[in-house]
Motif scaffolding. Structure first.
Motif, PDB file in Angstrom:
ATOM      1  N   ALA A 538      33.324 -51.405 -52.561  1.00  0.00           N
ATOM      2  CA  ALA A 538      31.795 -50.462 -52.867  1.00  0.00           C
ATOM      3  C   ALA A 538      33.109 -49.699 -53.650  1.00  0.00           C
ATOM      4  O   ALA A 538      32.834 -48.574 -54.525  1.00  0.00           O
ATOM      5  N   ASP A 539      33.951 -49.115 -52.688  1.00  0.00           N
ATOM      6  CA  ASP A 539      34.851 -47.484 -52.825  1.00  0.00           C
ATOM      7  C   ASP A 539      36.022 -48.076 -53.605  1.00  0.00           C
ATOM      8  O   ASP A 539      36.123 -47.188 -54.643  1.00  0.00           O
ATOM      9  N   VAL A 540      36.596 -49.462 -53.680  1.00  0.00           N
ATOM     10  CA  VAL A 540      37.348 -49.947 -54.662  1.00  0.00           C
ATOM     11  C   VAL A 540      37.194 -49.514 -56.699  1.00  0.00           C
ATOM     12  O   VAL A 540      36.929 -48.974 -57.837  1.00  0.00           O
ATOM     13  N   ALA A 541      35.476 -49.882 -55.982  1.00  0.00           N
ATOM     14  CA  ALA A 541      34.656 -49.718 -57.572  1.00  0.00           C
ATOM     15  C   ALA A 541      34.667 -48.593 -57.586  1.00  0.00           C
ATOM     16  O   ALA A 541      34.710 -47.772 -59.713  1.00  0.00           O
ATOM     17  N   CYS A 542      33.906 -48.080 -57.142  1.00  0.00           N
ATOM     18  CA  CYS A 542      34.015 -46.105 -57.608  1.00  0.00           C
ATOM     19  C   CYS A 542      35.097 -45.613 -57.628  1.00  0.00           C
ATOM     20  O   CYS A 542      35.100 -44.816 -59.230  1.00  0.00           O
ATOM     21  N   TYR A 543      35.710 -46.069 -57.326  1.00  0.00           N
ATOM     22  CA  TYR A 543      37.153 -45.638 -57.851  1.00  0.00           C
ATOM     23  C   TYR A 543      37.740 -45.417 -59.422  1.00  0.00           C
ATOM     24  O   TYR A 543      38.406 -44.931 -59.431  1.00  0.00           O
ATOM     25  N   MET A 544      37.825 -46.955 -59.426  1.00  0.00           N
ATOM     26  CA  MET A 544      37.907 -47.538 -60.476  1.00  0.00           C
ATOM     27  C   MET A 544      37.311 -46.672 -61.857  1.00  0.00           C
ATOM     28  O   MET A 544      38.160 -46.425 -62.641  1.00  0.00           O
ATOM     29  N   ALA A 545      35.560 -47.077 -61.050  1.00  0.00           N
ATOM     30  CA  ALA A 545      34.792 -45.493 -62.117  1.00  0.00           C
ATOM     31  C   ALA A 545      35.768 -44.473 -62.536  1.00  0.00           C
ATOM     32  O   ALA A 545      35.631 -43.709 -63.489  1.00  0.00           O
ATOM     33  N   LYS A 546      35.860 -43.608 -61.054  1.00  0.00           N
ATOM     34  CA  LYS A 546      37.130 -42.327 -61.446  1.00  0.00           C
ATOM     35  C   LYS A 546      37.854 -42.380 -62.530  1.00  0.00           C
ATOM     36  O   LYS A 546      38.045 -41.616 -63.518  1.00  0.00           O
ATOM     37  N   ASP A 547      38.666 -43.324 -62.343  1.00  0.00           N
ATOM     38  CA  ASP A 547      39.816 -44.024 -63.352  1.00  0.00           C
ATOM     39  C   ASP A 547      39.509 -43.670 -64.311  1.00  0.00           C
ATOM     40  O   ASP A 547      40.170 -43.286 -64.959  1.00  0.00           O
ATOM     41  N   LYS A 548      38.168 -44.104 -64.913  1.00  0.00           N
ATOM     42  CA  LYS A 548      38.448 -45.003 -66.113  1.00  0.00           C
ATOM     43  C   LYS A 548      37.435 -43.484 -67.114  1.00  0.00           C
ATOM     44  O   LYS A 548      36.864 -43.787 -68.228  1.00  0.00           O
ATOM     45  N   GLY A 549      37.450 -42.530 -65.646  1.00  0.00           N
ATOM     46  CA  GLY A 549      36.702 -41.433 -66.673  1.00  0.00           C
ATOM     47  C   GLY A 549      36.005 -40.570 -66.155  1.00  0.00           C
ATOM     48  O   GLY A 549      35.564 -39.777 -66.636  1.00  0.00           O
ATOM     49  N   ARG A 550      35.281 -40.797 -65.101  1.00  0.00           N
ATOM     50  CA  ARG A 550      34.495 -40.493 -64.116  1.00  0.00           C
ATOM     51  C   ARG A 550      32.763 -40.734 -65.163  1.00  0.00           C
ATOM     52  O   ARG A 550      33.405 -41.463 -66.069  1.00  0.00           O
ATOM     53  N   ASN A 551      31.768 -40.563 -64.169  1.00  0.00           N
ATOM     54  CA  ASN A 551      30.648 -40.787 -65.006  1.00  0.00           C
ATOM     55  C   ASN A 551      29.773 -42.039 -66.120  1.00  0.00           C
ATOM     56  O   ASN A 551      29.610 -42.039 -67.180  1.00  0.00           O
TER      57      ASN A 551
END
Length: 841
Positions: A538-551
């Motif tokens: 879940a942490d990896v996926a959340c970090y990827m969401a931030k990397d791809k522009g957040r929100n």
């Protein structure tokens, strides 16, 4: 008797009550003697108060007398200074001597005017206070000074001192007239210093004045000593008198106490029977189970008065049930009256009354005398607080105190339970990270941040409903354990949470804030046997969401592309550490040119590059992201600072330091030891702090506003300058600029490169330039790639420019004009005491 329980106390008192002889007449009156304690303490307290009052008055009087002595010293010193300055003026004719003479005489006059104001028929205290303030008397001492003088200036030795002080009025006036005469003669061109008669007159006048000043001081000192002696005698006499009175009074009280001793011994036993202070409810029954006594605590538990229950059977008043079996405890009472002690403190019992049910613990002891049971004592303890505390502690162990949501421990327990149960895999975990929380927390304070977290928690509970468990993991991280959800429904719920947070507006003190959330989603967690793996995914996926522009919501999928990317990043970690250890980092420099006539000379920005094992140059975009992600930036920043300082120390000329800018990462700002490292480098190398400018990006400053402000203030206090890099890239609010004491605003190159063709970029640069001037900050424009752009920047009032039109980045040795330079690298080898070298070429 030692320490007793409620039951022990009641059994002892009951037995004593049956065995004690009849009370002597009047023994009950002994209780009335207890208020005598107050009367006993009144006299010693009064004596202490009188002694303290007299001592305080004496000390205050002596303090005021010391002020008199101090004023006399100032008065005498001013008089001596006046004669000395007038004598100097007579011989030298220097006007400064005459002005100092006037100032000294004026100080004497201030003392005399203050005295004269107090000697009027109606003393002018305000005028006197103003004069005494001018000669340096403390405001707190003036009232006492005036009181002593008004009431005691004609007392004994003070009378003589006052007379001498008054005589000085005419002498001071004569001295002023003599000074004016000398000045007039000097102004006419005369040489009064050659006038022997004048010099002799001045000497005699000085001797007379000195004699009077000496006698004035002696009389004042004698008066002070006399007052001190009298006050000492008065204090000692009063102390002896009051002590004798106390001794006499205490002896009388001790004799009276002896008369009550026997009565108090009997009263002690009676006082033990009262049980008024016992917090537990105590009920005594006779052999027929009829109530003989209840204490106030038992009355409160039963909701009945003692008069309503005395003589009634306990079964008709008290109903105790086992909360597990719902059975009554009548058999326990029967066993108690047979002489069998009962301890039900480990059972979950409840007292049932008309007011409701109260959790209690029960302990019973039979009352036995002469081998027979004549009654029993029941002790009922109210367990509401204890059970509430246990429930509260249990809740706190599984919930977040700030938001009331389940905490990480509870989520971890549920995930382990899900894995242990096997399940069908139709569970999911969504990890939410608030994107703009730190901005709110830093700009509005922790109270605002806490309120934002509470409101987000309420929003999550409302949106999730029965679909899952909302959790606060800590900081600005939340989670949602979704039960019975396949991938499609889990994605829909996660997207619903994201939209709810996006639409939410947080308002603090009238200021609205918009926040968003980056969400990492892991589905089918029931099929995963390791809760730690679920959190990590879940942490990896959340970090990827931030990397791809957040929100956004990012679903965790262990695809080949992701694995390759993670392996690649880990490979860069090894390469970076190897480059630090083996000295393969390089310093480059790019010039920054001044555009305005009033701007200081330009400087350069130091950049870091890396060479791989084959010696090829690696651009920063390839290794810096991995260094930031895996926490290696502090080590790189330390290498840059050390290499920069060592280079500058070798090539800088005395009196002409080379000014350089050094970039710092947000991780270094968060490192509490980094500022000490910077200080150690200034101690190790002869570098002027004013030659060093540190740079951090605008987004870093906003993300760590408190740490950035603290670091900037500390470094600027040393003498360094500070620059805010990439300014404008994260312009969510300009309010933080007031809190960041930076010297330069470095305008983001995205606004500069198209300034000639894009009117919006042109307007943005113009606005930033005007705002910077209002704030007293210099501006630097990046991406100055042509002479035309430089001209436009100059017309807009930009102070400095950086870009390929000014100069391309080059190795430090070439940029700074040296053919060969050894860079001392902060590497693992260097930290271990070895020397590591990195050539710039």
């Amino acid at each position: 008797m030692g320490e007793m329980t409620s039951v022990d106390l009641f059994k002892y008192c009951s037995a004593a009550r049956r065995a004690q002889p009849p009370r002597p007449p009047g023994a009950g009156k002994a209780r009335a003697a207890s208020p005598g304690l107050v009367r006993r303490m009144a006299l010693p307290a009064l004596v202490i108060a009188i002694l303290a009052l007299v001592a305080t008055a004496s000390l205050h009087t002596l303090s005021i007398l010391r002020v008199f002595i101090a004023c006399e010293s100032v008065w005498s010193k001013s008089q001596k200074n006046a004669f000395n300055e007038l004598n100097q003026y007579l011989h030298l004719g220097d006007e400064e001597n005459f002005q100092r003479f006037r100032a000294a005489v004026a100080e004497n006059f201030e003392h005399n005017h203050g005295r004269q104001a107090l000697e009027q028929p109606e003393p002018d205290r305000a005028a006197a206070a103003a004069h005494f303030l001018k000669v340096g008397v403390h405001p707190d001492d003036i009232a006492g000074l005036m009181f002593i003088y008004i009431n005691f200036h004609d007392y004994s030795h003070f009378r003589e001192a006052t007379a001498i002080w008054r005589e000085s009025d005419a002498m001071l006036a004569e001295l002023v007239a003599l000074g004016e005469t000398i000045r007039a003669r000097i102004a006419r061109g005369d040489r009064p210093a050659s006038d022997k008669a004048l010099r002799a007159y001045l000497r005699d006048f000085d001797a007379t004045f000195q004699a009077k000043a000496l006698r004035f001081s002696q009389a004042l000192s004698e008066g002070t000593r006399e007052v001190t002696r009298q006050l000492t005698i008065a204090n000692i006499a009063l102390a002896f008198a009051l002590t004798a009175l106390v001794v006499w009074r205490m002896r009388a009280l001790f004799r009276r106490s002896g008369r009550f001793e026997d009565a108090l011994r009997d009263e002690k036993e009676q006082a033990q029977v009262t049980l008024q202070a016992i917090a537990d409810g105590v009920i005594r029954v006779d052999a027929d189970a009829c109530i003989e006594y209840v204490n106030p605590a038992a009355e409160r538990l039963l909701g009945l008065r003692a008069a309503d229950v005395l003589g009634r059977t306990i079964a008709s008043v008290v109903t105790i049930v086992d909360q597990l079996t719902n059975e009554t405890c009548e058999r326990s009472l029967e066993a108690l009256l047979r002489g069998e002690p009962q301890d039900d403190s480990t059972r979950e019992l409840a007292l049932v009354t008309a007011a409701g049910t109260t959790p209690i613990s029960v302990h019973g002891e039979p009352l036995i005398t002469g081998g027979g049971v004549f009654g029993a004592v029941l002790v009922l303890r109210d367990m509401r607080r204890e059970r509430d505390l246990i429930a509260r502690l249990k809740w706190q162990a599984s919930h977040d105190e700030l938001t009331g949501l389940a905490n990480r421990r509870e989520l971890d327990r549920r995930l382990r339970q899900t894995a242990a149960d096997g399940g069908d895999g139709e569970d999911a975990l969504a990890l939410l990270d608030l994107d703009q929380f730190k901005l709110v927390n830093d700009t509005c304070g922790h109270a605002a941040g806490d309120q934002l977290l509470r409101e987000v928690a309420t929003l999550l509970k409302l949106e999730l409903g029965e679909a899952g468990l909302p959790v606060r993991l800590g900081g600005d991280e939340f989670a949602a354990h979704l039960t019975g959800c396949d991938v499609v429904r889990a994605m829909a719920i996660a997207e619903k949470l994201r939209e709810a947070i996006q639409d939410f507006t947080f308002v603090w003190e009238g200021r609205p804030f918009k926040i968003t959330a980056s969400i990492g989603l892991v589905a089918h967690i029931g099929a995963t046997s390791n809760a730690a793996e679920v959190f990590r995914a879940a942490d990896v996926a959340c970090y990827m969401a931030k990397d791809k522009g957040r929100n956004r919501v990012e679903l965790h999928e262990a695809s080949g592309a992701e694995i390759l990317r993670r392996v690649s990043e880990m490979g860069w970690v090894h390469k970076i550490r190897d480059a630090l250890d083996k000295g393969r980092l390089r310093l480059y420099a790019q010039p920054i040119a001044a555009l305005q006539a009033d701007a200081a000379d330009g400087h350069c920005e130091l950049l870091v590059r890396m060479r791989d094992e084959q010696g090829k140059l690696v651009p920063p975009g390839s290794f810096i992201p991995a260094a930031e992600r895996y926490g290696l930036m502090p080590a790189i920043d330390r290498w840059v600072v050390n290499a920069a300082f060592s280079n500058l120390a070798e090539i800088a000329s005395p009196g002409a330091p080379i000014r350089c800018a050094i970039n710092l990462s947000g991780q270094s700002l968060d490192d509490p030891t980094f500022i000490d490292f910077v200080g150690s480098q200034f101690l190790a190398y002869p570098i002027s702090p004013s030659a060093i400018t540190f740079e951090i990006t605008e987004t870093t400053a906003i993300a760590s506003l408190e740490e950035a402000t603290r670091f900037i203030e500390t470094v600027r206090a040393i003498g360094c300058k500070f620059s805010l890099d990439d300014f404008g890239a994260g312009m969510s609010s300009f309010g933080y600029l007031k809190r960041l004491p930076v010297d330069y605003l470095k305008i983001d190159g995205g606004f500069v490169k198209d300034i000639l063709v894009d009117p919006i970029d042109h307007a943005m640069v113009d606005m930033i330039a005007r705002m910077a001037k209002k704030l007293g900050k210099k501006t630097i424009a990046e991406f100055a790639e042509s002479d035309a752009i430089i001209g436009a920047l100059r017309d807009l009032g930009i102070d400095y420019a950086q870009g390929y039109a000014v100069g391309a980045p080059k190795p430090v040795c070439k940029r700074l004009g040296r053919d060969h330079l050894i860079c001392r690298a902060t590497s693992c080898a260097a930290l271990n005491g070895d020397k590591a070298f990195a050539r710039c070429a």
